[in-house]
Scaffold this active site. Sequence first.
Site, mmCIF file in Angstrom:
data_model
loop_
_atom_site.group_PDB
_atom_site.id
_atom_site.type_symbol
_atom_site.label_atom_id
_atom_site.label_comp_id
_atom_site.label_asym_id
_atom_site.label_seq_id
_atom_site.Cartn_x
_atom_site.Cartn_y
_atom_site.Cartn_z
ATOM 1 N N SER A 9 -16.483 -97.125 65.080
ATOM 2 C CA SER A 9 -17.521 -97.101 63.999
ATOM 3 C C SER A 9 -17.678 -95.536 63.600
ATOM 4 O O SER A 9 -18.115 -94.876 64.316
ATOM 5 C CB SER A 9 -18.647 -97.721 64.340
ATOM 6 O OG SER A 9 -19.770 -97.020 63.360
ATOM 7 N N HIS A 34 -13.921 -99.313 61.593
ATOM 8 C CA HIS A 34 -15.204 -99.934 61.348
ATOM 9 C C HIS A 34 -16.079 -98.877 60.242
ATOM 10 O O HIS A 34 -16.317 -97.765 60.765
ATOM 11 C CB HIS A 34 -16.015 -100.364 62.434
ATOM 12 C CG HIS A 34 -17.299 -101.257 61.930
ATOM 13 N ND1 HIS A 34 -17.041 -102.551 61.769
ATOM 14 C CD2 HIS A 34 -18.319 -100.913 61.910
ATOM 15 C CE1 HIS A 34 -18.391 -102.859 61.501
ATOM 16 N NE2 HIS A 34 -19.095 -102.094 61.753
ATOM 17 N N ASP A 36 -19.611 -98.587 58.156
ATOM 18 C CA ASP A 36 -21.079 -99.132 58.199
ATOM 19 C C ASP A 36 -21.901 -98.842 56.901
ATOM 20 O O ASP A 36 -22.110 -97.543 56.668
ATOM 21 C CB ASP A 36 -21.890 -98.782 59.396
ATOM 22 C CG ASP A 36 -21.183 -99.396 60.767
ATOM 23 O OD1 ASP A 36 -21.319 -100.652 60.805
ATOM 24 O OD2 ASP A 36 -21.222 -98.479 61.754
ATOM 25 N N MET A 38 -24.911 -99.005 54.460
ATOM 26 C CA MET A 38 -26.481 -99.376 54.704
ATOM 27 C C MET A 38 -27.309 -98.857 53.423
ATOM 28 O O MET A 38 -26.913 -97.776 52.683
ATOM 29 C CB MET A 38 -27.025 -98.548 55.739
ATOM 30 C CG MET A 38 -26.386 -99.030 57.149
ATOM 31 S SD MET A 38 -27.212 -98.146 58.659
ATOM 32 C CE MET A 38 -26.159 -98.619 59.915
ATOM 33 N N HIS A 67 -18.463 -103.202 56.872
ATOM 34 C CA HIS A 67 -19.654 -103.900 57.423
ATOM 35 C C HIS A 67 -20.825 -103.420 56.225
ATOM 36 O O HIS A 67 -21.355 -102.350 56.393
ATOM 37 C CB HIS A 67 -20.073 -103.437 58.849
ATOM 38 C CG HIS A 67 -21.311 -104.066 59.399
ATOM 39 N ND1 HIS A 67 -21.771 -103.670 60.454
ATOM 40 C CD2 HIS A 67 -22.084 -105.131 58.895
ATOM 41 C CE1 HIS A 67 -22.559 -104.593 60.805
ATOM 42 N NE2 HIS A 67 -23.013 -105.299 59.736
ATOM 43 N N MET A 69 -24.489 -103.799 55.222
ATOM 44 C CA MET A 69 -25.614 -103.911 55.534
ATOM 45 C C MET A 69 -26.678 -103.570 54.458
ATOM 46 O O MET A 69 -27.501 -102.662 54.106
ATOM 47 C CB MET A 69 -26.277 -103.022 56.738
ATOM 48 C CG MET A 69 -25.443 -103.578 58.017
ATOM 49 S SD MET A 69 -25.546 -102.330 59.391
ATOM 50 C CE MET A 69 -23.936 -101.650 58.863
ATOM 51 N N MET A 138 -24.021 -109.227 65.890
ATOM 52 C CA MET A 138 -24.584 -108.081 66.093
ATOM 53 C C MET A 138 -25.131 -107.962 67.542
ATOM 54 O O MET A 138 -25.985 -109.052 67.954
ATOM 55 C CB MET A 138 -25.585 -107.632 65.090
ATOM 56 C CG MET A 138 -25.291 -107.136 63.658
ATOM 57 S SD MET A 138 -24.209 -105.699 63.598
ATOM 58 C CE MET A 138 -25.332 -104.699 64.208
ATOM 59 N N PHE A 144 -28.752 -98.067 62.990
ATOM 60 C CA PHE A 144 -28.393 -97.336 63.667
ATOM 61 C C PHE A 144 -27.237 -97.276 64.754
ATOM 62 O O PHE A 144 -27.327 -98.235 65.476
ATOM 63 C CB PHE A 144 -29.666 -96.406 64.162
ATOM 64 C CG PHE A 144 -30.811 -96.353 63.356
ATOM 65 C CD1 PHE A 144 -30.707 -95.229 62.433
ATOM 66 C CD2 PHE A 144 -31.778 -97.372 63.030
ATOM 67 C CE1 PHE A 144 -31.832 -94.849 61.653
ATOM 68 C CE2 PHE A 144 -32.788 -97.158 61.982
ATOM 69 C CZ PHE A 144 -32.843 -96.024 61.317
ATOM 70 N N GLY A 146 -26.073 -95.829 68.659
ATOM 71 C CA GLY A 146 -26.562 -95.521 69.759
ATOM 72 C C GLY A 146 -27.897 -96.313 70.345
ATOM 73 O O GLY A 146 -28.539 -95.627 71.141
ATOM 74 N N ASP A 172 -11.229 -114.147 64.304
ATOM 75 C CA ASP A 172 -11.480 -112.918 65.054
ATOM 76 C C ASP A 172 -13.084 -112.959 65.376
ATOM 77 O O ASP A 172 -13.806 -112.785 64.583
ATOM 78 C CB ASP A 172 -11.144 -111.600 64.536
ATOM 79 C CG ASP A 172 -9.733 -111.206 64.588
ATOM 80 O OD1 ASP A 172 -9.091 -111.712 65.531
ATOM 81 O OD2 ASP A 172 -9.228 -110.952 63.887
ATOM 82 N N GLY A 177 -22.715 -103.118 68.359
ATOM 83 C CA GLY A 177 -23.905 -102.483 68.730
ATOM 84 C C GLY A 177 -24.159 -102.309 70.232
ATOM 85 O O GLY A 177 -23.941 -103.386 71.073
ATOM 86 N N SER A 199 -21.186 -94.680 69.136
ATOM 87 C CA SER A 199 -21.371 -93.559 70.217
ATOM 88 C C SER A 199 -20.660 -93.535 71.312
ATOM 89 O O SER A 199 -20.172 -92.212 71.746
ATOM 90 C CB SER A 199 -23.022 -93.447 70.364
ATOM 91 O OG SER A 199 -23.294 -94.837 70.758
HETATM 92 C C1 DX5 Z 1 -25.223 -100.703 63.388
HETATM 93 C C2 DX5 Z 1 -23.830 -100.524 63.183
HETATM 94 C C3 DX5 Z 1 -22.917 -99.972 64.095
HETATM 95 C C4 DX5 Z 1 -23.107 -99.024 64.744
HETATM 96 C C5 DX5 Z 1 -22.682 -99.061 66.313
HETATM 97 O O1 DX5 Z 1 -25.799 -100.884 62.591
HETATM 98 O O2 DX5 Z 1 -23.415 -101.764 62.290
HETATM 99 O O3 DX5 Z 1 -21.605 -100.341 63.702
HETATM 100 O O4 DX5 Z 1 -22.574 -97.838 64.374
HETATM 101 O O5 DX5 Z 1 -23.018 -98.070 66.947
HETATM 102 P P1 DX5 Z 1 -23.060 -98.147 68.696
HETATM 103 O O6 DX5 Z 1 -21.652 -98.454 69.058
HETATM 104 O O7 DX5 Z 1 -23.551 -96.485 68.942
HETATM 105 O O8 DX5 Z 1 -23.849 -99.182 68.937
HETATM 106 ZN ZN ZN Z 2 -21.201 -102.001 62.092
#
Ligand code: DX5
Ligand code: ZN
Length: 228
Positions: A9, A34, A36, A38, A67, A69, A138, A144, A146, A172, A177, A199
Amino acid sequence: MNRFLIAPSILSADFARLGEEVRAAEAAGADWIHVDVMDGHFVPNLTIGPLVVAALKQVATRPLDVHLMIENPDRYLEAFVEAGAAALGVHVETCVHLHRTLAQIRRLGVRACVVLNPATPAAQIEPVLRDVDQVLVMTVNPGFSGQRFIEATLPKIRQIRTWIDGMGLEVDLVVDGGIGLDTVEAVASHGARAFVMGSSFFGSGDYKRFVDAIHAKLKPYEAEGARD
Ligand code: DX5
Ligand code: ZN
């Protein structure tokens, strides 16, 4: 060919060097990139839009797994497809007419992915399993990177795996997360076959070593994994 898919990600990448980070992730063995998105409404954070996806598309050779969100994702499907997304994930919590939105994603010529928050029951997506290419569970609350992996999501992963196999579908099953060396075996043993990692991947220091270590952890589950 690996049976398991690794999807770094880029939310955890160095945004000042995004192109280089994508190249490095691919060189390390990333299967998907990936992305993200938001909106500050559905989730508290604000990240990127179609412009950045288009820029990533100039660099990436692996599929961009986008993705969403965001509230009202229907308004932006076309823009993200034009920008170069290979897959679009929409949250069940944001789609009033889920079946229609998923059909529209496929009509636009990309893979349709349905996404569930940790507190959303698996039953919500059972009626659309035949209409998707990916299911993303999820394993943290979106917003976020981490965050800590939520173990209570494991039975849901197994339930969805049972449905996918029982219906003989080529879908798939993805988790997102808190996935890393400590948690990847738990989700794999419950049926996940694709792993989004933010992370843990970008914080590892050596991406290739990290990917190899993840695949080593997954080796015992290859026999169960039906993916070629
Ligand atoms: C969270 C995102 C994830 C995020 C994952 O809202 O959808 O894709 O970047 O990060 P880690 O792997 O650090 O949880
Ligand atoms: Zn994601």
